[in-house]
Design a protein around this motif. Structure first.
Motif, mmCIF file in Angstrom:
data_model
loop_
_atom_site.group_PDB
_atom_site.id
_atom_site.type_symbol
_atom_site.label_atom_id
_atom_site.label_comp_id
_atom_site.label_asym_id
_atom_site.label_seq_id
_atom_site.Cartn_x
_atom_site.Cartn_y
_atom_site.Cartn_z
ATOM 1 N N GLU A 176 76.261 90.381 78.000
ATOM 2 C CA GLU A 176 76.181 91.739 78.561
ATOM 3 C C GLU A 176 74.954 92.218 77.787
ATOM 4 O O GLU A 176 75.182 92.775 76.387
ATOM 5 C CB GLU A 176 77.548 92.632 78.112
ATOM 6 C CG GLU A 176 77.437 93.712 79.066
ATOM 7 C CD GLU A 176 76.675 94.799 78.508
ATOM 8 O OE1 GLU A 176 75.695 95.326 79.208
ATOM 9 O OE2 GLU A 176 76.801 95.250 77.454
ATOM 10 N N ALA A 184 77.307 87.682 72.771
ATOM 11 C CA ALA A 184 77.251 89.019 73.243
ATOM 12 C C ALA A 184 77.676 89.590 72.172
ATOM 13 O O ALA A 184 78.566 90.904 72.632
ATOM 14 C CB ALA A 184 78.163 89.034 74.357
ATOM 15 N N GLY A 185 77.666 89.805 71.001
ATOM 16 C CA GLY A 185 78.117 90.386 69.765
ATOM 17 C C GLY A 185 79.646 90.488 69.931
ATOM 18 O O GLY A 185 80.216 91.426 69.704
ATOM 19 N N ARG A 224 91.678 86.752 71.920
ATOM 20 C CA ARG A 224 90.561 86.014 72.821
ATOM 21 C C ARG A 224 90.744 84.402 72.423
ATOM 22 O O ARG A 224 90.365 83.692 73.221
ATOM 23 C CB ARG A 224 89.304 86.285 72.465
ATOM 24 C CG ARG A 224 88.995 87.891 72.825
ATOM 25 C CD ARG A 224 87.331 88.193 72.603
ATOM 26 N NE ARG A 224 87.474 89.814 73.057
ATOM 27 C CZ ARG A 224 86.662 90.651 72.634
ATOM 28 N NH1 ARG A 224 85.953 90.313 71.393
ATOM 29 N NH2 ARG A 224 86.398 91.759 72.931
ATOM 30 N N ASP A 254 80.669 99.038 67.939
ATOM 31 C CA ASP A 254 80.154 98.266 66.971
ATOM 32 C C ASP A 254 79.204 98.964 66.101
ATOM 33 O O ASP A 254 78.260 99.332 66.594
ATOM 34 C CB ASP A 254 79.637 97.160 67.671
ATOM 35 C CG ASP A 254 80.727 96.098 68.269
ATOM 36 O OD1 ASP A 254 81.661 96.709 68.442
ATOM 37 O OD2 ASP A 254 80.487 94.898 68.156
HETATM 38 N N1 ARG Z 1 82.244 93.384 69.155
HETATM 39 C C1 ARG Z 1 82.890 94.149 70.175
HETATM 40 C C2 ARG Z 1 83.889 93.098 71.075
HETATM 41 O O1 ARG Z 1 83.674 91.831 70.830
HETATM 42 C C3 ARG Z 1 81.778 94.641 71.154
HETATM 43 C C4 ARG Z 1 80.925 93.844 71.908
HETATM 44 C C5 ARG Z 1 80.225 94.155 73.119
HETATM 45 N N2 ARG Z 1 79.064 93.535 73.414
HETATM 46 C C6 ARG Z 1 78.052 93.697 74.517
HETATM 47 N N3 ARG Z 1 77.195 92.589 74.649
HETATM 48 N N4 ARG Z 1 78.216 94.794 75.090
HETATM 49 O O2 ARG Z 1 84.541 93.703 71.525
#
Ligand code: ARG
Length: 229
Positions: free
Chosen positions: A17, A76-77, A84, A164
């Motif tokens: 994302e 995606a961080g 999960r 974050d």
């Molecule tokens: N680290 C947080 C999670 O896993 C936010 C990650 C959002 N990443 C992004 N690409 N928007 O929920």
């Protein structure tokens, strides 16, 4: 020989994302993505003999896309959480993050306790949304992207953003510096991992490649490039 190898390179379909600087975001004036996650997965893919193909989608669509085989991995961080882990597998952690609160400069919010009964903006499907929903009496507004949540704060539609820390800190050096400030320190540590379909052997392969990048110093170079020392 070389040409043949390149032609037959397997494709790794990587979901993300991409409104999440400095981890994944479009290069200026282009649709190509850049950021720490992007350069990391490109380096990992190269090590593993794959051609990396990025696929952008909503954050909450990533895990379903893995499970329906529309992508092979998601970077995606994404925080490794127990919830999960019930539905996907993760690599070892490649970055340690944590949540942070951002408010407007004139706000007198000093901690999460001051957000009781207030309006909190966050990104849909994230740990920031989960945290926001634990605040007593708070109204939670969940947006498709972290940037939209920040805009809601700017426009006065929310009293705070929870998201974050590295992304909020990056935002504070850009659009955020004119109107926003952060509150306190990072909350509890959140490890980021690369997600794969349950049982996929890609997790082990990625872990091996990650260990090699750490050993060769390539990982440290990337880390320093995006986060300083
Ligand atoms: N680290 C947080 C999670 O896993 C936010 C990650 C959002 N990443 C992004 N690409 N928007 O929920």
């Amino acid at each position: 020989e070389e040409k043949k190898a390149a032609d037959s390179a397997k494709v790794l379909r990587v979901g993300t994302e991409p409104v999440f600087a400095p981890f994944e975001f479009p290069k200026e004036g282009s649709k190509d993505l850049t950021g720490f996650d992007i350069e990391l997965i490109e380096a990992l893919g190269k090590k593993m003999g794959y051609k990396v193909e990025m696929v952008s989608m909503g954050f909450d669509a990533l895990i379903p896309a893995l499970n329906s085989n529309n992508i092979d991995v998601a970077i995606a961080g994404m925080t490794i959480t127990d919830e999960r882990k019930k539905v996907v597998d993760f690599t070892e952690s490649y970055y340690t993050s944590g949540l942070m609160i951002m408010v407007r400069k004139d706000s007198n919010v000093k901690s999460i306790d001051d957000l009781k009964g207030k309006t909190i903006a966050c990104q849909i499907g994230t740990t920031g949304e989960n945290k926001s929903r634990t605040v007593e009496g708070a109204k939670v507004k969940a947006f498709n992207t972290q940037d939209e949540a920040s805009l809601e704060l700017k426009n006065g539609g929310a009293d705070a953003v929870i998201g974050d820390a590295p992304v909020i800190e990056y935002y504070m050096t850009k659009a955020g510096k004119d109107f926003a400030k952060t509150v306190g320190e990072r909350m509890e540590a959140e490890p980021y991992g690369i997600a794969v379909k349950k049982g996929s052997k890609l997790a082990g392969d990625l872990n091996k490649a990650l260990a090699e990048l750490k050993k060769s110093g390539e990982y440290d170079k990337l880390y320093t490039k995006w986060f300083g020392e």
